[in-house]
Write a protein that holds these residues in place. Structure first.
Motif, PDB file in Angstrom:
ATOM      1  N   ARG A 202       0.835  -1.204   0.000  1.00  0.00           N
ATOM      2  CA  ARG A 202       0.000   0.000   0.000  1.00  0.00           C
ATOM      3  C   ARG A 202       0.869   1.254   0.000  1.00  0.00           C
ATOM      4  NH1 ARG A 202      -5.375   0.580   1.422  1.00  0.00           N
ATOM      5  NH2 ARG A 202      -6.012   2.746   1.784  1.00  0.00           N
ATOM      6  N   ASP A 298     -14.374 -17.912  -4.917  1.00  0.00           N
ATOM      7  CA  ASP A 298     -15.160 -17.115  -3.962  1.00  0.00           C
ATOM      8  C   ASP A 298     -16.362 -16.430  -4.617  1.00  0.00           C
ATOM      9  OD1 ASP A 298     -13.291 -17.794  -2.008  1.00  0.00           O
ATOM     10  OD2 ASP A 298     -12.057 -16.036  -2.464  1.00  0.00           O
ATOM     11  N   GLN A 300     -16.493 -14.736  -7.189  1.00  0.00           N
ATOM     12  CA  GLN A 300     -16.141 -13.497  -7.869  1.00  0.00           C
ATOM     13  C   GLN A 300     -15.278 -13.822  -9.071  1.00  0.00           C
ATOM     14  OE1 GLN A 300     -14.354 -10.787  -5.040  1.00  0.00           O
ATOM     15  NE2 GLN A 300     -16.336  -9.932  -4.525  1.00  0.00           N
ATOM     16  N   PHE A 305     -13.302  -8.506 -11.901  1.00  0.00           N
ATOM     17  CA  PHE A 305     -12.413  -7.502 -11.308  1.00  0.00           C
ATOM     18  C   PHE A 305     -11.397  -6.974 -12.332  1.00  0.00           C
ATOM     19  CE2 PHE A 305     -10.109 -11.452  -9.877  1.00  0.00           C
ATOM     20  CZ  PHE A 305      -8.876 -11.211 -10.456  1.00  0.00           C
ATOM     21  N   LYS A 308     -13.220  -4.193 -13.955  1.00  0.00           N
ATOM     22  CA  LYS A 308     -13.206  -3.038 -13.059  1.00  0.00           C
ATOM     23  C   LYS A 308     -11.904  -2.258 -13.201  1.00  0.00           C
ATOM     24  CE  LYS A 308     -16.204  -4.257  -9.132  1.00  0.00           C
ATOM     25  NZ  LYS A 308     -16.223  -4.534  -7.658  1.00  0.00           N
ATOM     26  N   SER A 343      -7.500   0.936  -3.730  1.00  0.00           N
ATOM     27  CA  SER A 343      -8.534   0.074  -3.156  1.00  0.00           C
ATOM     28  C   SER A 343      -8.702  -1.194  -3.980  1.00  0.00           C
ATOM     29  CB  SER A 343      -9.854   0.850  -3.076  1.00  0.00           C
ATOM     30  OG  SER A 343     -10.896   0.008  -2.627  1.00  0.00           O
ATOM     31  N   TRP A 344      -8.611  -1.045  -5.315  1.00  0.00           N
ATOM     32  CA  TRP A 344      -8.753  -2.225  -6.179  1.00  0.00           C
ATOM     33  C   TRP A 344      -7.650  -3.230  -5.922  1.00  0.00           C
ATOM     34  CZ3 TRP A 344      -5.728  -4.891  -9.453  1.00  0.00           C
ATOM     35  CH2 TRP A 344      -6.354  -5.834 -10.274  1.00  0.00           C
ATOM     36  N   ARG A 345      -6.411  -2.735  -5.869  1.00  0.00           N
ATOM     37  CA  ARG A 345      -5.332  -3.719  -5.739  1.00  0.00           C
ATOM     38  C   ARG A 345      -5.243  -4.301  -4.329  1.00  0.00           C
ATOM     39  NH1 ARG A 345       0.349  -0.526  -6.708  1.00  0.00           N
ATOM     40  NH2 ARG A 345       0.350   0.832  -4.873  1.00  0.00           N
ATOM     41  N   GLN A 346      -5.730  -3.594  -3.339  1.00  0.00           N
ATOM     42  CA  GLN A 346      -5.787  -4.172  -1.998  1.00  0.00           C
ATOM     43  C   GLN A 346      -6.810  -5.299  -1.936  1.00  0.00           C
ATOM     44  OE1 GLN A 346      -3.726  -3.386   0.696  1.00  0.00           O
ATOM     45  NE2 GLN A 346      -2.664  -2.324  -0.977  1.00  0.00           N
ATOM     46  N   ARG A 347      -7.865  -5.162  -2.743  1.00  0.00           N
ATOM     47  CA  ARG A 347      -8.929  -6.161  -2.716  1.00  0.00           C
ATOM     48  C   ARG A 347      -8.676  -7.316  -3.681  1.00  0.00           C
ATOM     49  NH1 ARG A 347     -15.422  -4.861  -3.447  1.00  0.00           N
ATOM     50  NH2 ARG A 347     -16.171  -6.992  -2.993  1.00  0.00           N
ATOM     51  N   TYR A 348      -8.148  -7.007  -4.872  1.00  0.00           N
ATOM     52  CA  TYR A 348      -8.050  -8.038  -5.915  1.00  0.00           C
ATOM     53  C   TYR A 348      -6.623  -8.332  -6.374  1.00  0.00           C
ATOM     54  CZ  TYR A 348     -13.014  -6.829  -6.469  1.00  0.00           C
ATOM     55  OH  TYR A 348     -14.350  -6.573  -6.264  1.00  0.00           O
ATOM     56  N   ARG A 351      -4.972 -11.837  -6.634  1.00  0.00           N
ATOM     57  CA  ARG A 351      -5.476 -12.828  -7.597  1.00  0.00           C
ATOM     58  C   ARG A 351      -4.982 -12.578  -9.017  1.00  0.00           C
ATOM     59  NH1 ARG A 351     -11.807 -13.705  -7.211  1.00  0.00           N
ATOM     60  NH2 ARG A 351     -11.219 -15.155  -8.881  1.00  0.00           N
TER      61      ARG A 351
END
Length: 621
Positions: A202, A298, A300, A305, A308, A343-348, A351
């Protein structure tokens, strides 16, 4: 399996009919749109100028035009997809008919002049093996295929890959869909950079700072609205001054986030479309099923993503536009986009690497599967592997996959415990170098998990090392002979042993000159292929050097083929014993023309054609 040419021709005709039908619809709908426009203008004249009709009648042509425009767009998309599918089958037929050279990706970006066989065996470049095999739409698929061709895989991996290719071979709809998807998109995608960015730690501050940015943007909008109503500019100036300091404090972090994405939105959309097509495919093998499960983990889907991220990249690209500059200060555009990307890379982000690797492997597998389907006579090689088994290469009716079938002359080659080296003599243009390339390229394909151009091939796991052509270098001060022995040293290193004469430190050769881009030996024997061995020196030194080199290679369990037009070199078979055998190609002069049959024969060639060739082109001898 259906006949590939017949199947492709049938599918091509079907899509050409679709193209023709959609083209007729395109013309008809276009004419209707023109008629609606003309009718709308006439209604406008009656409604607005003459007042003969109520004005709401103007909604009729508007609604009708919008409906036709929507239908027209769908027709054009369907026509484009059909044209792309037709092009795919045309290219497939061209590959089957050996008319494919110059129509595909050459893989030039994977060329490495220091590689121990890639240039010699024509792996990359126009009319090369990569162009024949690759149907990948994305860089990760091309990179994976190139990696398989440049470095031999383990036997277990190759055997598993053969099974996967066999399953994918009959999935013609999947081949077509992946080739057609996003055919018009411009894919600028660097997989290594993308995965590296997605996995970075981050950079932007936490949630409190993000909320502060949103509050400031809302405050700026409120202040601007207030100014329009009251003409009081102090609230606007106050908020903008705070935003200036806020933006300056985050500028470095924001640019680090948004400038790190090495791709365009079109490339990501193409990636997402390919992933989405794979997510809904049904497979039998556990490995391919595992790929699909990972892409849909999961609940998703990976395509969701990735799409996104494509939208975020559109916003990132827009920050250089006029609108982005206008919105930069009141809305903190760059900072807001950076927070969204973070926020995107923290969440996805975790993967992304798995998605890239899965797509790369499946695209490479489908490339091999497409080749297998289009060349049903090419079998998978069989592997003979045992701890005490010497190196083996037993190819029956071997041919070169880059030579048109109508012109390809096939030969059988066997290297085993009894005959470990073939010494091939023959005149110029008789086929010696081509034989080396035939053996080498089929071994590379076998160790990549692909079918081979042969009636059958049985072999032990092998590393491949070649020296077929060398050139001098004025810039690096290398003679042709020095370049040749440097390359031979790289081949020798694949045996896992030291060179016969001295070590690297005593030779004074830099490490970069001995760089070996292939993988470690991993217990595989070496298949060496040397053309006109040590041709850059005199006959006496050539004979002594060749004998010593081959003896050292045999001591390290290597097998191989050496060609020569120097008949003195064929005498080394007496010194090396029965493990080396003389074979040859020959030619005939008939009606003033040189004729070659390119068939391999036992024994030493008995004549040379150099003088005859010089006379044929008009040189006085």
């Amino acid at each position: 399996m259906s006949d590939p040419r017949v199947e492709y021709s049938k599918r091509l005709e079907s899509y050409l009919q679709i193209v023709s039908a959609k083209n007729r619809l395109h013309i008809q709908v276009g004419n209707f749109k023109l008629a609606v426009v003309a009718t709308g203008l006439l209604l406008a004249w009656f409604c607005l100028h003459k007042a003969l009709l109520p004005s709401y009648w103007l909604a009729v042509p508007v609604v009708l035009y919008l409906t036709l425009a929507f239908s027209h767009e769908r027709i054009l998309r369907a026509r484009s997809r059909a044209e792309s599918a037709a092009s795919f089958y045309r290219r497939g037929i061209a590959r089957i008919e050996d008319r494919w050279a110059g129509t595909g990706q050459t893989g030039e970006r994977f060329r490495n002049p220091e590689h121990v066989y890639a240039d010699d065996l024509d792996l990359f470049g126009r009319g090369c093996l990569f162009e024949l095999l690759s149907t990948a739409r994305l860089p990760m698929g091309e990179s994976q295929l190139a990696e398989w061709l440049c470095a031999p895989s383990s036997t277990a991996t190759v055997l598993e890959r053969q099974g996967l290719v066999a399953e994918l071979r009959a999935k013609l709809d999947l081949h077509r869909d992946l080739a057609v998807i996003g055919d018009e998109l411009r894919a600028r995608l660097n997989p290594e950079s993308l995965t590296g960015w997605a996995e970075e730690r981050r950079v932007m501050p936490g949630a409190a700072t993000r909320v502060a940015g949103i509050v400031l943007a809302l405050a700026a909008v409120t202040a601007i609205v207030s100014y329009v109503a009251t003409f009081s500019y102090w609230p606007v100036l106050t908020v903008l001054m705070i935003e200036v300091f806020f933006r300056r404090s985050l500028r470095r972090q924001a640019h680090a986030v948004i400038e790190g994405i090495s791709c365009n939105a079109e490339g990501l959309l193409l990636f997402a479309d390919v992933v989405q097509r794979l997510e809904r495919e049904q497979f039998v093998s556990r490995r391919l099923q595992g790929f699909v499960a990972e892409l849909n983990r999961d609940g998703q889907p990976a395509s969701h993503f990735i799409r996104k991220l494509a939208r975020i990249v559109y916003w990132i690209d827009a920050h250089h536009s006029l609108l982005g500059h206008v919105l930069e200060l009141p809305l903190l555009y760059t900072v807001q986009v950076a927070f969204i990307a973070e926020s995107w890379r923290q969440r996805y982000g975790a993967r992304m690497r798995a998605s890239v690797e899965i797509v790369g492997e499946i695209e490479a597998l489908i490339s091999l599967a497409t080749y297998s389907y289009e060349h049903p006579a090419d079998p998978f090689p069989k592997f003979a592997e045992a701890p005490d088994l010497p190196a083996l290469f037993d190819g029956e009716e071997l041919g070169h996959p880059l030579i048109a079938a109508a012109k390809c002359v096939r030969n059988s080659v066997r290297l085993d415990r009894e005959t470990r080296v073939l010494l091939v003599s023959g005149s110029n243009m008789s086929g010696k170098s081509t034989l080396l390339r035939v053996v080498g390229i089929n071994t590379v394909m076998a160790m990549a998990g692909a079918p081979v151009r042969a009636k059958s091939l049985r072999l032990t796991p092998l590393n491949v090392g070649t020296r077929i052509h060398s050139t001098d270098s004025l810039q690096e001060g290398r003679s042709t002979f020095y370049t040749e022995i440097l390359h031979i040293r790289r081949v020798f290193d694949l045996t896992g042993g030291d060179a016969a004469n001295g070590d690297r430190a005593q030779s004074g050769v830099a490490d970069r000159d001995l760089a070996n881009p292939t993988v470690a030996n991993e217990g595989r024997s070496l298949l060496f292929l040397f053309d006109e061995l040590l041709e850059g020196t005199n006959s006496k030194d050539r004979r002594i050097g060749a004998e010593s080199l081959i003896r050292a290679l045999l001591q390290r369990r290597a097998i191989g083929i050496v060609t020569t037009h120097d008949l003195a070199l064929t005498e080394i078979t007496a010194a090396l014993g029965n493990t080396i055998r003389n074979v040859h190609f020959e030619d005939q002069v008939e009606d003033g023309k040189m004729r070659f049959d390119y068939k391999l024969r036992d024994g030493v060639v008995t004549k040379s054609n150099a003088i005859a060739l010089m006379r044929l082109i008009g040189l006085e001898m």
